[in-house]
Design a protein around this motif. Structure first.
Motif, PDB file in Angstrom:
ATOM      1  N   VAL A 251      75.047  32.703 -53.497  1.00  0.00           N
ATOM      2  CA  VAL A 251      75.985  33.211 -52.399  1.00  0.00           C
ATOM      3  C   VAL A 251      75.660  32.703 -51.047  1.00  0.00           C
ATOM      4  N   TYR A 252      74.528  32.682 -50.690  1.00  0.00           N
ATOM      5  CA  TYR A 252      74.256  31.972 -49.159  1.00  0.00           C
ATOM      6  C   TYR A 252      74.664  30.629 -49.004  1.00  0.00           C
ATOM      7  N   THR A 253      74.040  29.853 -50.032  1.00  0.00           N
ATOM      8  CA  THR A 253      74.828  28.421 -50.094  1.00  0.00           C
ATOM      9  C   THR A 253      76.564  28.458 -50.009  1.00  0.00           C
ATOM     10  N   LYS A 254      77.099  29.195 -50.733  1.00  0.00           N
ATOM     11  CA  LYS A 254      78.457  29.119 -50.711  1.00  0.00           C
ATOM     12  C   LYS A 254      79.135  29.650 -49.464  1.00  0.00           C
ATOM     13  N   LYS A 255      78.436  30.468 -48.709  1.00  0.00           N
ATOM     14  CA  LYS A 255      78.892  30.739 -47.442  1.00  0.00           C
ATOM     15  C   LYS A 255      78.429  30.038 -46.125  1.00  0.00           C
ATOM     16  N   LYS A 256      77.694  28.875 -46.753  1.00  0.00           N
ATOM     17  CA  LYS A 256      76.920  27.822 -45.835  1.00  0.00           C
ATOM     18  C   LYS A 256      76.073  28.378 -44.902  1.00  0.00           C
ATOM     19  N   ASN A 257      75.218  29.766 -45.478  1.00  0.00           N
ATOM     20  CA  ASN A 257      74.098  30.124 -44.541  1.00  0.00           C
ATOM     21  C   ASN A 257      72.955  29.414 -45.274  1.00  0.00           C
ATOM     22  N   PHE A 258      72.665  28.035 -45.043  1.00  0.00           N
ATOM     23  CA  PHE A 258      71.832  27.468 -45.488  1.00  0.00           C
ATOM     24  C   PHE A 258      70.301  27.826 -45.388  1.00  0.00           C
ATOM     25  N   ASP A 259      69.949  28.503 -44.119  1.00  0.00           N
ATOM     26  CA  ASP A 259      68.563  28.815 -43.956  1.00  0.00           C
ATOM     27  C   ASP A 259      68.189  30.138 -44.699  1.00  0.00           C
ATOM     28  N   GLU A 260      69.189  30.988 -44.864  1.00  0.00           N
ATOM     29  CA  GLU A 260      69.002  32.186 -45.979  1.00  0.00           C
ATOM     30  C   GLU A 260      68.884  31.538 -47.474  1.00  0.00           C
ATOM     31  N   ALA A 261      69.763  30.660 -47.725  1.00  0.00           N
ATOM     32  CA  ALA A 261      69.783  30.291 -48.953  1.00  0.00           C
ATOM     33  C   ALA A 261      68.376  29.531 -49.448  1.00  0.00           C
ATOM     34  N   LYS A 262      67.904  29.002 -48.533  1.00  0.00           N
ATOM     35  CA  LYS A 262      66.755  28.197 -48.674  1.00  0.00           C
ATOM     36  C   LYS A 262      65.628  29.162 -48.956  1.00  0.00           C
ATOM     37  N   GLN A 263      65.562  30.222 -48.073  1.00  0.00           N
ATOM     38  CA  GLN A 263      64.496  31.234 -48.297  1.00  0.00           C
ATOM     39  C   GLN A 263      64.650  32.106 -49.705  1.00  0.00           C
ATOM     40  N   SER A 264      66.014  32.304 -50.162  1.00  0.00           N
ATOM     41  CA  SER A 264      66.042  32.722 -51.343  1.00  0.00           C
ATOM     42  C   SER A 264      65.636  31.903 -52.549  1.00  0.00           C
ATOM     43  N   TYR A 265      65.952  30.738 -52.461  1.00  0.00           N
ATOM     44  CA  TYR A 265      65.567  29.877 -53.539  1.00  0.00           C
ATOM     45  C   TYR A 265      64.004  29.562 -53.636  1.00  0.00           C
ATOM     46  N   LEU A 266      63.196  29.467 -52.225  1.00  0.00           N
ATOM     47  CA  LEU A 266      61.570  29.601 -52.265  1.00  0.00           C
ATOM     48  C   LEU A 266      61.343  30.956 -52.665  1.00  0.00           C
ATOM     49  N   GLN A 267      62.046  31.985 -52.264  1.00  0.00           N
ATOM     50  CA  GLN A 267      61.339  33.303 -52.926  1.00  0.00           C
ATOM     51  C   GLN A 267      61.340  33.239 -54.601  1.00  0.00           C
ATOM     52  N   ALA A 268      62.409  32.619 -55.094  1.00  0.00           N
ATOM     53  CA  ALA A 268      62.470  32.524 -56.631  1.00  0.00           C
ATOM     54  C   ALA A 268      61.301  31.520 -57.270  1.00  0.00           C
ATOM     55  N   VAL A 269      61.209  30.416 -56.356  1.00  0.00           N
ATOM     56  CA  VAL A 269      60.244  29.414 -56.936  1.00  0.00           C
ATOM     57  C   VAL A 269      58.894  30.254 -56.720  1.00  0.00           C
ATOM     58  N   ARG A 270      58.454  31.100 -55.766  1.00  0.00           N
ATOM     59  CA  ARG A 270      57.204  31.549 -55.572  1.00  0.00           C
ATOM     60  C   ARG A 270      57.120  32.756 -56.610  1.00  0.00           C
ATOM     61  N   LEU A 271      58.178  33.597 -57.077  1.00  0.00           N
ATOM     62  CA  LEU A 271      58.097  34.494 -58.113  1.00  0.00           C
ATOM     63  C   LEU A 271      58.090  33.836 -59.441  1.00  0.00           C
TER      64      LEU A 271
END
Length: 157
Positions: free
Chosen positions: A6-26
């Motif tokens: 969702v963040y990527t689609k809205k071009k909010n790349f910083d939030e998108a990166k944090q979400s993906y990194l959190q998914a990778v950590r989890l």
């Protein structure tokens, strides 16, 4: 759809990166976070991050995804990174027609000597007639006649 998408689609790349990194950590063994990081890196033009995320999941990617990753790098003129990714796939023993086609393109691009070129000609004729690979392969391999495939030579020889 996850939050990173969702963040990527809205071009909010910083939030998108944090979400993906959190998914990778989890859940580092799940593909979704890594694939999101790959996609995001391409959107941002961060080739180094794209390659790192690709390498993190390389053993779990199928032949088509690996070949597509190499093709993307090649098409955006990051030939060294494409060849490095191909070498890593070779080291893992990954193969298939699409990866073999990328190997052929790499060899042609590297300007291997005529004898080496002949070694690969017999194993690569079928690529010229494959609908998914014919355009890039035909462009750089006009000397190879289209025809039935013979057994592939050892790419690491």
């Amino acid at each position: 759809m996850n939050l990173g998408n969702v963040y990527t689609k809205k071009k909010n790349f910083d939030e998108a990166k944090q979400s993906y990194l959190q998914a990778v950590r989890l859940s580092p063994k799940e593909m979704a976070g890594w694939m999101g990081l790959r996609h995001l890196a391409l959107l941002k033009g961060d080739i180094e991050s794209y390659v790192r995320a690709t390498l993190a999941v390389l053993p779990r990617l199928d032949e088509s995804a690996i070949a597509e990753s190499i093709m993307i790098l090649r098409e955006i003129s990051h030939v060294k990174e494409a060849d490095d990714l191909l070498k890593r796939a070779d080291a893992l023993g990954l193969s298939g027609d699409e990866i073999d086609a990328e190997r052929l393109l790499s060899l042609v691009r590297a300007g291997k000597e005529e004898g080496r070129r002949r070694q690969f000609t017999s194993g690569c004729a079928a690529f010229r007639s494959r609908p998914t690979m014919c355009s890039p392969v035909r462009r750089v391999t006009p000397w190879i006649p289209a025809g039935p495939r013979t057994p592939s030579p050892s790419w690491n020889a």
